[in-house]
Design an enzyme around this catalytic site. Structure first.
Site, PDB file in Angstrom:
ATOM      1  N   SER A 147      15.911   0.066  -4.031  1.00 42.50           N
ATOM      2  CA  SER A 147      16.693  -0.991  -3.183  1.00 42.50           C
ATOM      3  C   SER A 147      17.902  -0.174  -2.794  1.00 42.50           C
ATOM      4  CB  SER A 147      16.364  -2.470  -2.621  1.00 42.50           C
ATOM      5  OG  SER A 147      15.011  -2.364  -2.370  1.00 42.50           O
ATOM      6  N   GLU A 176      18.829   0.670   9.343  1.00 39.76           N
ATOM      7  CA  GLU A 176      17.748   1.384   8.472  1.00 39.76           C
ATOM      8  C   GLU A 176      16.951   1.580   9.369  1.00 39.76           C
ATOM      9  OE1 GLU A 176      17.146   0.682   4.063  1.00 39.76           O
ATOM     10  OE2 GLU A 176      15.646   2.312   4.655  1.00 39.76           O
ATOM     11  N   ASP A 211      14.556  -6.416   1.388  1.00 43.19           N
ATOM     12  CA  ASP A 211      14.589  -5.805   0.256  1.00 43.19           C
ATOM     13  C   ASP A 211      16.658  -6.515   0.762  1.00 43.19           C
ATOM     14  OD1 ASP A 211      12.854  -4.565  -0.314  1.00 43.19           O
ATOM     15  OD2 ASP A 211      12.901  -3.003   0.544  1.00 43.19           O
TER      16      ASP A 211
HETATM   17  C1  GLA Z   1       9.971  -1.557   1.020  1.00 43.91           C
HETATM   18  C2  GLA Z   1      10.208  -2.728   2.113  1.00 43.91           C
HETATM   19  C3  GLA Z   1      10.302  -4.175   2.260  1.00 43.91           C
HETATM   20  C4  GLA Z   1       9.116  -4.289   1.972  1.00 43.91           C
HETATM   21  C5  GLA Z   1       8.395  -3.703   0.617  1.00 43.91           C
HETATM   22  C6  GLA Z   1       6.428  -4.597   0.440  1.00 43.91           C
HETATM   23  O1  GLA Z   1      10.454  -1.972  -0.263  1.00 43.91           O
HETATM   24  O2  GLA Z   1      11.607  -2.009   2.118  1.00 43.91           O
HETATM   25  O3  GLA Z   1      10.902  -4.483   3.255  1.00 43.91           O
HETATM   26  O4  GLA Z   1       8.093  -4.681   2.815  1.00 43.91           O
HETATM   27  O5  GLA Z   1       8.631  -2.305   0.573  1.00 43.91           O
HETATM   28  O6  GLA Z   1       7.074  -5.389   0.168  1.00 43.91           O
END
Ligand code: GLA
Length: 387
Positions: free
Chosen positions: A126, A160, A172
Site C-alpha cells: 500500500s 484513488e 488500505d
Molecule cells: C487491494 C485493495 C484493497 C483490498 C485488497 C484485497 O489492496 O486496495 O482495497 O481490496 O486489495 O483485500
C-alpha cells in the site's frame, strides 16, 4: 530516509516558502480479510513501519510544487486546473487528493512539498494509499481545514478511485490513517466502525514475517475489477432467495447451499468472501483468547480459499506459503493484499525466524530465479503530523 534531508531539500528548492511542517503515513500488511472490503465486509490489517514522509509549506500562490526525492522529479500544477499527469505517475496520488478536497468544497492555498518513501513499490504493501493519506493529512494541516481522519480516509480512497482510476476498497487508506502501534485494526467496511486489537505477537514469542515475492502481474487491475463485478452478480442472483441483501456481507456461512448452487465461478467467488468474513471474526476471537494455533489455521485457510476459490494467488505466492508452512514454529502463512504477486505474511516463532529466512532464501530463488525481500514487521503507528 531522514526528515532533515527532506527539510534541507525543501529549503534548497523553495527558499522563499513558509517554514514547513512534516507528515508521515505508513504502509500496511493485511493479516486476515482479503477481498472483503469492497463487499462491505470485515478486514484485519496493521500499519507497518515503512512509510512516506512529507515536508511541506504554504507558498502564498495558487500553485503546487512537488519534489520526489525517490524519483528526483519535480511536478507542478495549478490548483484551479488539476489534470492527470502522464509524466509523474507518483504525483497523481497527490493531485487526486487535492482535487478531491477541492471537490468537497474546501479552499486550498498553494504549497511546496518534498517527499520520500521506503515502502517497497508494487509489493502490495500500500505505498499508494500511504501517498494519499500522507498528502491528505499534510494538506488538512497546512490549510487548517479541520477535516476529521475518517473523512480524510474517504477522500483518499476517492482520489484513488476517481482520479487515479483504481477501483480499490477502503482498507488500505483506513489502515494507513488509523493504525496504531502494537495493534491491528478490525474494521467493518460497511459502517466504518473499528476496533484496535493488540496483536500480542511479541509477548507470545511470535513474529509477523512479510516476504515480497518480487512478482508483479499486470493483470492485477483487470482481474480485481472482474472479481468485484462477479461479487455483484452473485449478490443479484442470491437476492432471489435472500431478498434485501445489499452485498456479500449480508450472506452468512449458513447460506452455503445457496452459494454453492450459483452458476460457474460465481459460487467460488462468493464462497471465498462469505467464509473469509467469518474467518476474520473467528480469527479476532482466537487472537483475543491467545489461541494462536487457531489464528494460524485461519490464515492457512484464507490462503487456500484465495488460491482455489477466488483464484487470485500465483505459483510464486503458493511456493512461498508452502516453504514457510514447513518451517517448525510456523503458525500460519498466506498471501496478503490483492494477489497476482506481492507479498505473503507468516506468523512464526521468533526463535525460528532465522531458520525460515534461510529456507526461503535457499528454496525460493532456486525454483523461481528471484531473490525475495524478507521483512519482520510489528504493528506501527498510523499517519501523523511530526512536530
Ligand atoms: C487491494 C485493495 C484493497 C483490498 C485488497 C484485497 O489492496 O486496495 O482495497 O481490496 O486489495 O483485500
Amino acid at each position: 530516509m531522514h526528515i532533515e534531508t527532506l527539510k534541507a531539500k525543501y529549503h534548497e528548492l523553495f527558499p522563499s516558502s513558509a517554514p514547513p511542517i512534516c507528515a508521515a503515513a505508513p504502509g500496511r500488511v493485511n493479516l486476515l480479510g482479503e477481498h472483503t472490503d469492497y463487499n462491505d465486509g470485515f478486514v484485519f490489517p496493521m500499519a507497518i513501519d515503512p512509510h512516506i514522509l512529507y515536508v511541506g509549506g504554504g507558498n502564498g500562490t495558487s500553485r503546487v510544487r512537488l519534489y520526489s526525492l525517490d524519483f528526483s522529479q519535480l511536478d507542478e500544477f495549478e490548483l484551479g486546473h488539476i489534470t492527470f499527469s502522464h509524466d509523474h505517475s507518483w504525483a497523481n496520488y497527490i493531485r487526486g487528493v487535492c482535487s478531491q478536497i477541492l471537490e468537497a468544497g474546501h479552499t486550498l492555498q498553494g504549497m511546496d512539498v518534498v517527499l520520500q518513501g521506503n515502502i517497497p513499490q508494487g509489493g502490495g504493501l500500500s505505498s499508494s494509499a500511504a501517498l494519499e493519506v500522507g498528502a491528505a493529512l499534510l494538506i488538512n494541516e497546512l490549510n487548517g481545514l479541520g477535516i476529521d481522519r475518517v473523512e480524510l480516509v474517504k477522500l483518499s480512497q476517492r482520489a484513488e478511485n476517481e482520479f487515479v482510476g483504481v477501483n480499490c476498497g477502503i482498507m488500505d487508506q483506513f489502515a494507513s490513517m488509523m493504525g496504531r502501534k502494537d495493534q491491528a485494526l478490525f474494521l467493518d467496511c460497511r459502517s466504518l466502525e473499528y476496533e484496535l486489537v493488540p496483536t500480542g505477537f511479541e509477548e507470545m514469542g511470535l513474529s509477523a514475517v512479510v516476504i515480497n515475492s518480487g512478482v508483479k502481474r499486470g493483470l492485477v487491475d483487470s482481474e480485481y475489477n472482474k472479481r468485484r463485478s462477479q461479487c455483484e452478480q452473485a449478490v443479484e442472483l442470491l437476492r432471489n432467495d435472500l431478498p434485501g441483501i445489499k452485498a456479500l456481507r449480508d450472506v452468512s456461512t449458513e447460506h452455503l447451499d445457496l452459494i454453492n448452487a450459483l452458476p460457474g465461478d460465481l459460487a467460488k467467488r462468493a464462497r471465498h468472501v462469505v467464509t473469509e468474513n467469518q474467518r476474520v471474526l473467528d480469527g479476532i476471537a482466537a487472537l483475543k483468547r491467545g489461541d494462536l494455533e487457531v489464528f494460524g489455521q485461519l490464515l492457512n485457510a484464507s490462503h487456500d480459499s484465495l488460491k482455489d476459490d477466488y483464484e487470485v494467488s500465483c505459483a510464486e505466492l503458493d511456493l512461498l506459503v508452502e516453504i514457510c508452512r514447513k518451517v517448525p514454529g510456523t503458525m500460519g502463512s498466506r498471501m496478503t493484499g490483492a494477489g497476482f504477486g506481492g507479498c505473503t505474511v507468516t506468523i512464526v516463532a521468533q526463535s525460528q525466524v532465522e531458520e525460515l529466512k534461510e529456507r526461503v532464501l535457499k528454496e525460493y530463488p532456486a525454483k523461481t530465479g528471484i531473490t525475495p525481500q524478507i521483512f519482520v514487521f510489528t504493528a506501527s503507528e498510523g499517519a501523523r503530523i511530526i512536530q
